[in-house]
Each structure stands twice: as structure tokens, then as C-alpha cells.
Design an enzyme around this catalytic site. Structure first.
Site, PDB file in Angstrom:
ATOM      1  N   ASP A 179      22.047 -27.289   2.096  1.00  0.00           N
ATOM      2  CA  ASP A 179      23.160 -27.352   1.144  1.00  0.00           C
ATOM      3  C   ASP A 179      24.475 -27.348   1.904  1.00  0.00           C
ATOM      4  O   ASP A 179      24.689 -26.509   2.785  1.00  0.00           O
ATOM      5  CB  ASP A 179      23.113 -26.160   0.191  1.00  0.00           C
ATOM      6  CG  ASP A 179      21.904 -26.220  -0.734  1.00  0.00           C
ATOM      7  OD1 ASP A 179      21.328 -27.308  -0.892  1.00  0.00           O
ATOM      8  OD2 ASP A 179      21.539 -25.169  -1.308  1.00  0.00           O
ATOM      9  N   HIS A 216      15.484 -27.092   3.131  1.00  0.00           N
ATOM     10  CA  HIS A 216      14.527 -26.827   2.072  1.00  0.00           C
ATOM     11  C   HIS A 216      14.238 -28.101   1.299  1.00  0.00           C
ATOM     12  O   HIS A 216      14.930 -29.115   1.449  1.00  0.00           O
ATOM     13  CB  HIS A 216      15.039 -25.722   1.135  1.00  0.00           C
ATOM     14  CG  HIS A 216      16.428 -25.945   0.619  1.00  0.00           C
ATOM     15  ND1 HIS A 216      17.569 -25.813   1.405  1.00  0.00           N
ATOM     16  CD2 HIS A 216      16.878 -26.289  -0.610  1.00  0.00           C
ATOM     17  CE1 HIS A 216      18.643 -26.062   0.680  1.00  0.00           C
ATOM     18  NE2 HIS A 216      18.248 -26.360  -0.540  1.00  0.00           N
ATOM     19  N   ARG A 256       8.802 -27.658 -14.455  1.00  0.00           N
ATOM     20  CA  ARG A 256       9.532 -26.712 -13.611  1.00  0.00           C
ATOM     21  C   ARG A 256      11.019 -26.961 -13.801  1.00  0.00           C
ATOM     22  O   ARG A 256      11.475 -28.108 -13.766  1.00  0.00           O
ATOM     23  CB  ARG A 256       9.165 -26.885 -12.137  1.00  0.00           C
ATOM     24  CG  ARG A 256       9.944 -25.952 -11.207  1.00  0.00           C
ATOM     25  CD  ARG A 256       9.452 -26.051  -9.753  1.00  0.00           C
ATOM     26  NE  ARG A 256      10.135 -25.079  -8.916  1.00  0.00           N
ATOM     27  CZ  ARG A 256      11.244 -25.337  -8.216  1.00  0.00           C
ATOM     28  NH1 ARG A 256      11.766 -26.541  -8.233  1.00  0.00           N
ATOM     29  NH2 ARG A 256      11.809 -24.386  -7.498  1.00  0.00           N
ATOM     30  N   HIS A 261      16.648 -31.123   2.900  1.00  0.00           N
ATOM     31  CA  HIS A 261      18.094 -31.109   3.070  1.00  0.00           C
ATOM     32  C   HIS A 261      18.560 -29.677   3.296  1.00  0.00           C
ATOM     33  O   HIS A 261      17.824 -28.721   3.082  1.00  0.00           O
ATOM     34  CB  HIS A 261      18.801 -31.679   1.834  1.00  0.00           C
ATOM     35  CG  HIS A 261      18.608 -30.851   0.601  1.00  0.00           C
ATOM     36  ND1 HIS A 261      17.399 -30.807  -0.092  1.00  0.00           N
ATOM     37  CD2 HIS A 261      19.444 -29.998  -0.063  1.00  0.00           C
ATOM     38  CE1 HIS A 261      17.514 -29.977  -1.120  1.00  0.00           C
ATOM     39  NE2 HIS A 261      18.740 -29.463  -1.130  1.00  0.00           N
TER      40      HIS A 261
END
Length: 334
Positions: A207, A262, A273, A205
Site C-alpha cells: 500500500d 500482500h 468475501r 502489492h
């Protein structure tokens, strides 16, 4: 100066031996930093900032609070899942069937809202709200500084033309925690020419907002796409921040800046994470259109004017990976 961090890359489509992630030192001469931000924003839509001035304690306090939240029992997490788009979520990303191997916490950046919602997020709400509000203030200032430097590099008349949008009292900025726990099972790797949709941490996607300030702990997973379609891993750096150019800034610069695509791969390590994103967004009624200084007869406007509210609605009603700006591109009679 821009320091290229070499990384080895291998994908089923393209191979590269050494690809660099731009790193911009904010302590250098202002005009130099401004030019470097322009280069990175045009060529990558993504860069790391070092010597950013955000105290380490501000970063570690919020990460500790985030880790503490996701360590809570599942029933406790559900208490932070109010009606609407804010609060706790797991696997389901949005309302369009997108899924990922993660859980998340999404909050507006209004300090009073943070104080109120901290009562459902933490057993010590004052600690959580203090850490969150301190972090939001620091990264908003960092985002504003980067935007001012970008405006200076573009030689626009008002150097605050971008930053005033995220500093507006009615701004629509949000803070998001993404938690990627280690995969519980080891799944067979896909065939060479197949995708494995079941092991997506967070799908491809861009942002939609103006700018994203991102940091993570020392666990890899983030990848960005280069203009030629090559996906490259981003080495984690817990002490620094990454800047991601959003769709709105791409429009404001008339396409001069790239809104980088990204994704995050599923976490195959033994350690969780966690990443924290500040999404700097304008007020819902703010008009987004190319700046007049960046439009000329030889460089016509690439996008029709729209409000952030309109684009946000379009962005969140589409699936991950869709090109949401197509609807707002200007059409030209040849």
C-alpha cells in the site's frame, strides 16, 4: 502482549508448519504496546490489534451497508460509477491492465462527499452515509493511536508526527470496499510449477499510503509475504482489525518499518468475501522524507524527499507488484 496465531502453510516454493501473525493488545501498558508495535512493524509490516475500542455496531452497520450495495442489480451499481477514480469498479484494478476476481467501491473520507455520493450508492442514503462516516471517524482514531504509539516507540521528539498527517484537513485518505464473490466456475488447478493468473483476487502489492486499517468478514483470502518470500494466509477475524504498514511510513521511518507486500486469492468458498480498508494518507503537498531523528552518519537517509502527490502519481501509474520506491531511493557514492 504479542500472540502468535499458528497457521499451516504450503507453497510451491517454500513450506512452513507454523507461522504466526502478530496480535497486539491495545489495552496493555502503553510502553509495552508501543514496543510491540515497533517489533511487528519492523519484522512483518503487519499485525492484528485487539481491544481496539471500536464498537461492534459501528463495524456491523457499515458491513451491512456494503453487503446491501453489492447485492443490488448490475444496472444500479453502474450509477455509482462517476467519472474519475472514485466510485464502483469491477475486475479492472487501476488503469494499467491489472485485473482481479472482485468488484469494489472507492470513496474519499470527507464526510460531506460521503453524504453526497450516498445518494447514488444506496436507496437509503442517510443510512449509508451515517454508517460510513461513523466508521471512518472510528478507524481514523484507531489509526492515529497506532501511529502515536509507533512514534513513542521510535523515541521521536513529536509523538504526533505521523498521526497529524492523516488528521490534516486536506488529508488524502480513502475508504474502499472489496467484494469477492464466489467463483462461478471451477477451473482446473495449475500445474505444480505454474501460476494461475486467472484466479487472482487482488494481485501482489504494497500500500502506498501511511497506514491501512483493514477488516473482513469471516471468509479467508488475504495473504502476506514474509521477508524470505514465503506467502502465508491471514486467518479472518471479523471482530478485529489488521494494520498494514504503507510505503510512506516506511520512508518516514528511514526503512526501519516494512511496507508489507500482500495479495488476495480468488474466493473459492460458497460465501462472498467482503473487506473494508481505511487508507490513511497525508495531504497531496505533504513532503515525505525520513525523520531527522532516524538519520545519522552511521544510518544515512535511504530515500530522497518527495511529496505524497508525486508518489501517488508514480504508484498509480505502475502495475501491481512493481517496486515503486526505487525511483525515490537515495544514491550513495561509494
Amino acid at each position: 502482549m504479542v500472540v502468535q496465531s499458528p497457521v499451516a502453510v504450503s507453497t510451491r516454493k517454500t513450506r512452513a508448519v507454523a507461522v504466526g501473525i502478530p496480535s497486539v493488545d491495545l489495552s496493555l501498558d502503553r510502553s509495552m504496546v508501543s514496543d510491540l508495535i515497533i517489533q511487528a512493524s519492523q519484522n512483518y509490516g503487519f499485525f492484528k490489534v485487539i481491544n481496539h475500542g471500536v464498537p461492534r455496531v459501528t463495524i456491523s452497520r457499515l458491513e451491512d451497508e456494503g453487503v446491501g450495495f453489492f447485492d443490488r442489480p448490475a444496472p444500479d451499481l453502474q450509477h455509482a460509477e462517476p467519472a474519475g477514480s472514485f466510485g464502483y469498479g469491477s475486475r479492472n484494478i487501476g488503469l494499467n491492465g491489472d485485473k482481479g476476481e472482485l468488484e469494489y467501491l472507492l470513496l474519499p473520507t470527507d464526510p460531506f462527499y460521503v453524504v453526497e455520493t450516498s445518494k447514488t450508492i444506496s436507496n437509503e442514503p442517510q443510512n449509508f452515509s451515517g454508517a460510513a462516516n461513523g466508521y471512518i471517524k472510528a478507524v481514523r482514531e484507531l489509526a492515529s493511536e497506532v501511529l502515536d504509539l509507533a512514534a513513542e516507540g521510535l523515541r521521536v521528539h513529536d509523538k504526533y508526527v505521523f498521526s497529524k498527517l492523516i488528521k490534516d484537513a486536506q488529508n488524502d485518505s480513502v475508504l474502499r470496499f472489496n467484494h469477492y464473490p464466489p467463483l462461478k466456475t471451477t477451473k482446473p488447478k495449475p500445474c505444480k510449477d505454474e501460476d494461475n493468473d486467472d484466479e487472482v483476487g487482488f494481485g501482489e502489492h504494497s500500500d502506498p499510503q501511511i497506514l491501512t486499517i483493514l477488516r473482513s468478514n469471516n471468509v479467508a483470502g488475504l495473504q502476506i509475504s514474509l521477508p524470505d518470500g514465503l506467502w502465508i494466509p491471514v486467518p479472518p477475524d471479523p471482530s478485529q482489525f489488521y494494520v498494514i504498514i504503507g510505503d510512506a511510513l516506511r520512508v518516514l521511518t528511514n526503512g526501519r518499518f516494512t511496507s508489507v507486500r500482500h495479495r488476495a486469492i480468488a474466493n473459492s468458498s460458497r460465501v462472498s468475501r467482503i473487506s473494508i480498508m481505511y487508507f490513511g494518507a497525508p495531504p497531496l503537498n505533504a513532503t515525505i522524507s525520513p525523520l531527522p531523528e532516524l538519520v545519522s552518519p552511521g544510518n544515512p537517509s535511504l530515500f530522497k524527499p518527495f511529496t505524497w502527490g508525486d508518489y501517488k502519481k508514480a504508484a498509480y501509474s505502475s502495475r501491481l507488484g512493481d517496486c515503486r520506491l526505487d525511483h525515490f531511493k537515495a544514491s550513495f557514492n561509494q
